[in-house]
Design a protein around this motif. Structure first.
Motif, PDB file in Angstrom:
ATOM      1  N   LEU A  26       0.808  -1.191   0.200  1.00  0.00           N
ATOM      2  CA  LEU A  26       0.008  -0.078   0.102  1.00  0.00           C
ATOM      3  C   LEU A  26       0.887   1.405  -0.136  1.00  0.00           C
ATOM      4  CD1 LEU A  26      -2.752   1.056   0.117  1.00  0.00           C
ATOM      5  CD2 LEU A  26      -2.784   1.236   2.744  1.00  0.00           C
ATOM      6  N   LEU A  27       1.872   1.388   0.862  1.00  0.00           N
ATOM      7  CA  LEU A  27       2.332   2.803   1.100  1.00  0.00           C
ATOM      8  C   LEU A  27       3.440   2.727  -0.108  1.00  0.00           C
ATOM      9  CD1 LEU A  27       2.818   2.660   4.934  1.00  0.00           C
ATOM     10  CD2 LEU A  27       1.199   4.131   3.530  1.00  0.00           C
ATOM     11  N   LEU A  28       4.320   1.701  -0.195  1.00  0.00           N
ATOM     12  CA  LEU A  28       5.415   1.737  -1.273  1.00  0.00           C
ATOM     13  C   LEU A  28       4.824   2.016  -2.814  1.00  0.00           C
ATOM     14  CD1 LEU A  28       8.154  -0.760  -0.274  1.00  0.00           C
ATOM     15  CD2 LEU A  28       8.191   1.585  -0.042  1.00  0.00           C
ATOM     16  N   PRO A  29       3.719   1.310  -3.132  1.00  0.00           N
ATOM     17  CA  PRO A  29       3.078   1.847  -4.431  1.00  0.00           C
ATOM     18  C   PRO A  29       2.478   3.323  -4.494  1.00  0.00           C
ATOM     19  CG  PRO A  29       2.624  -0.102  -3.747  1.00  0.00           C
ATOM     20  CD  PRO A  29       2.902   0.264  -2.620  1.00  0.00           C
ATOM     21  N   MET A  30       2.018   3.619  -3.123  1.00  0.00           N
ATOM     22  CA  MET A  30       1.438   5.088  -3.265  1.00  0.00           C
ATOM     23  C   MET A  30       2.781   6.033  -3.243  1.00  0.00           C
ATOM     24  SD  MET A  30      -1.235   5.058  -0.099  1.00  0.00           S
ATOM     25  CE  MET A  30      -1.111   6.966   0.014  1.00  0.00           C
ATOM     26  N   VAL A  31       4.145   5.869  -2.750  1.00  0.00           N
ATOM     27  CA  VAL A  31       5.069   6.628  -2.881  1.00  0.00           C
ATOM     28  C   VAL A  31       5.530   6.570  -4.272  1.00  0.00           C
ATOM     29  CG1 VAL A  31       7.612   6.901  -2.249  1.00  0.00           C
ATOM     30  CG2 VAL A  31       5.895   6.311  -0.441  1.00  0.00           C
ATOM     31  N   THR A  32       5.659   5.444  -5.041  1.00  0.00           N
ATOM     32  CA  THR A  32       6.064   5.306  -6.288  1.00  0.00           C
ATOM     33  C   THR A  32       5.083   6.127  -7.406  1.00  0.00           C
ATOM     34  OG1 THR A  32       6.637   3.115  -6.058  1.00  0.00           O
ATOM     35  CG2 THR A  32       6.544   3.643  -8.055  1.00  0.00           C
ATOM     36  N   ARG A  33       3.747   5.972  -7.147  1.00  0.00           N
ATOM     37  CA  ARG A  33       2.807   6.997  -7.944  1.00  0.00           C
ATOM     38  C   ARG A  33       2.866   8.302  -7.677  1.00  0.00           C
ATOM     39  NH1 ARG A  33      -0.462   2.191  -6.904  1.00  0.00           N
ATOM     40  NH2 ARG A  33      -1.475   3.529  -5.127  1.00  0.00           N
ATOM     41  N   CYS A  35       5.676  10.318  -6.907  1.00  0.00           N
ATOM     42  CA  CYS A  35       6.816  10.823  -7.309  1.00  0.00           C
ATOM     43  C   CYS A  35       7.107  10.467  -8.644  1.00  0.00           C
ATOM     44  CB  CYS A  35       8.162  10.114  -6.478  1.00  0.00           C
ATOM     45  SG  CYS A  35       9.537  10.841  -6.746  1.00  0.00           S
ATOM     46  N   GLY A  36       7.340  11.587  -9.289  1.00  0.00           N
ATOM     47  CA  GLY A  36       7.185  11.653 -10.944  1.00  0.00           C
ATOM     48  C   GLY A  36       8.359  10.739 -11.419  1.00  0.00           C
ATOM     49  N   ILE A  37       9.669  10.646 -11.217  1.00  0.00           N
ATOM     50  CA  ILE A  37      10.662   9.921 -11.730  1.00  0.00           C
ATOM     51  C   ILE A  37      10.453   8.405 -11.148  1.00  0.00           C
ATOM     52  CG2 ILE A  37      12.216  10.334  -9.709  1.00  0.00           C
ATOM     53  CD1 ILE A  37      13.544  10.238 -13.054  1.00  0.00           C
ATOM     54  N   LEU A  38       9.984   8.120 -10.136  1.00  0.00           N
ATOM     55  CA  LEU A  38       9.689   6.714  -9.903  1.00  0.00           C
ATOM     56  C   LEU A  38       8.635   6.193 -10.664  1.00  0.00           C
ATOM     57  CD1 LEU A  38      10.028   6.917  -5.820  1.00  0.00           C
ATOM     58  CD2 LEU A  38      11.635   5.949  -7.437  1.00  0.00           C
ATOM     59  N   ASN A  39       7.560   7.076 -10.844  1.00  0.00           N
ATOM     60  CA  ASN A  39       6.465   6.599 -11.719  1.00  0.00           C
ATOM     61  C   ASN A  39       6.879   6.307 -12.876  1.00  0.00           C
ATOM     62  OD1 ASN A  39       3.635   5.939 -11.966  1.00  0.00           O
ATOM     63  ND2 ASN A  39       3.243   7.801 -12.763  1.00  0.00           N
ATOM     64  N   ARG A  40       7.809   7.156 -13.547  1.00  0.00           N
ATOM     65  CA  ARG A  40       8.076   7.140 -15.017  1.00  0.00           C
ATOM     66  C   ARG A  40       9.041   5.642 -15.215  1.00  0.00           C
ATOM     67  NH1 ARG A  40       8.774  12.583 -14.784  1.00  0.00           N
ATOM     68  NH2 ARG A  40      10.858  12.403 -14.347  1.00  0.00           N
ATOM     69  N   MET A  41       9.759   5.371 -13.921  1.00  0.00           N
ATOM     70  CA  MET A  41      10.699   4.252 -14.036  1.00  0.00           C
ATOM     71  C   MET A  41       9.965   2.941 -14.043  1.00  0.00           C
ATOM     72  SD  MET A  41      14.177   5.296 -12.287  1.00  0.00           S
ATOM     73  CE  MET A  41      13.732   4.928 -10.569  1.00  0.00           C
ATOM     74  N   SER A  42       8.859   2.970 -13.181  1.00  0.00           N
ATOM     75  CA  SER A  42       7.765   1.915 -12.833  1.00  0.00           C
ATOM     76  C   SER A  42       7.158   1.547 -14.018  1.00  0.00           C
ATOM     77  CB  SER A  42       7.124   2.210 -11.756  1.00  0.00           C
ATOM     78  OG  SER A  42       6.048   1.149 -11.679  1.00  0.00           O
ATOM     79  N   VAL A  43       6.622   2.721 -14.920  1.00  0.00           N
ATOM     80  CA  VAL A  43       6.102   2.436 -16.197  1.00  0.00           C
ATOM     81  C   VAL A  43       6.781   1.804 -17.231  1.00  0.00           C
ATOM     82  CG1 VAL A  43       4.891   3.645 -18.104  1.00  0.00           C
ATOM     83  CG2 VAL A  43       4.253   4.275 -15.672  1.00  0.00           C
ATOM     84  N   TYR A  44       8.222   2.627 -17.375  1.00  0.00           N
ATOM     85  CA  TYR A  44       9.094   2.036 -18.167  1.00  0.00           C
ATOM     86  C   TYR A  44       9.314   0.336 -18.017  1.00  0.00           C
ATOM     87  CZ  TYR A  44      13.629   1.288 -20.902  1.00  0.00           C
ATOM     88  OH  TYR A  44      14.318   0.951 -21.510  1.00  0.00           O
ATOM     89  N   LEU A  45       9.700   0.246 -16.824  1.00  0.00           N
ATOM     90  CA  LEU A  45       9.998  -1.272 -16.307  1.00  0.00           C
ATOM     91  C   LEU A  45       8.888  -2.392 -16.720  1.00  0.00           C
ATOM     92  CD1 LEU A  45      11.675  -1.065 -12.909  1.00  0.00           C
ATOM     93  CD2 LEU A  45      12.771  -1.350 -14.993  1.00  0.00           C
ATOM     94  N   ASP A  46       7.670  -1.848 -16.599  1.00  0.00           N
ATOM     95  CA  ASP A  46       6.518  -2.749 -16.826  1.00  0.00           C
ATOM     96  C   ASP A  46       6.523  -2.706 -18.169  1.00  0.00           C
ATOM     97  OD1 ASP A  46       5.764  -3.025 -14.049  1.00  0.00           O
ATOM     98  OD2 ASP A  46       4.510  -1.432 -14.013  1.00  0.00           O
ATOM     99  N   ALA A  47       6.508  -1.771 -19.041  1.00  0.00           N
ATOM    100  CA  ALA A  47       6.414  -1.650 -20.588  1.00  0.00           C
ATOM    101  C   ALA A  47       7.194  -2.587 -21.156  1.00  0.00           C
ATOM    102  CB  ALA A  47       6.399  -0.266 -20.953  1.00  0.00           C
ATOM    103  N   ASN A  48       8.619  -2.636 -20.769  1.00  0.00           N
ATOM    104  CA  ASN A  48       9.394  -3.423 -21.220  1.00  0.00           C
ATOM    105  C   ASN A  48       9.631  -4.806 -20.607  1.00  0.00           C
ATOM    106  OD1 ASN A  48      10.885  -1.702 -23.452  1.00  0.00           O
ATOM    107  ND2 ASN A  48      10.947  -0.406 -21.546  1.00  0.00           N
ATOM    108  N   GLY A  49       8.799  -5.170 -19.845  1.00  0.00           N
ATOM    109  CA  GLY A  49       9.117  -6.551 -19.177  1.00  0.00           C
ATOM    110  C   GLY A  49      10.277  -6.880 -18.330  1.00  0.00           C
TER     111      GLY A  49
END
Length: 77
Positions: A26-33, A35-49
């Motif tokens: 709950l808390l770590l995903p909220m922090v990731t979403r 924070c802009g840079i963390l969210n972009r990295m998370s989206v990139y990692l998911d998109a590239n598998g």
């Protein structure tokens, strides 16, 4: 040495386990979403598998591309 009763130990275990799960899922995903840079990295990692929990990324295609780029960049000097 005083030992705690079984229900008290079980309650403490449940509270600690619940706290760890809330923090992790709950808390770590909220922090990731949030924070802009963390969210972009998370989206990139998911998109590239890419699995960020892996220690070595030798089987990921991006590693091969990065290695080729670095070799070309360093050899062109």
């Amino acid at each position: 040495m005083l030992t705690q009763s079984w229900p008290l130990r079980l309650r403490n275990f449940t509270l600690v386990l619940g706290s760890m799960l809330i923090f992790t899922y709950l808390l770590l995903p909220m922090v990731t979403r949030s924070c802009g840079i963390l969210n972009r990295m998370s989206v990139y990692l998911d998109a590239n598998g890419i699995d960020p929990s892996r220690y070595y990324y030798t089987d990921v295609e991006q590693v091969i591309e990065s290695e080729r780029f670095l070799n070309n960049a360093l050899n062109t000097e």
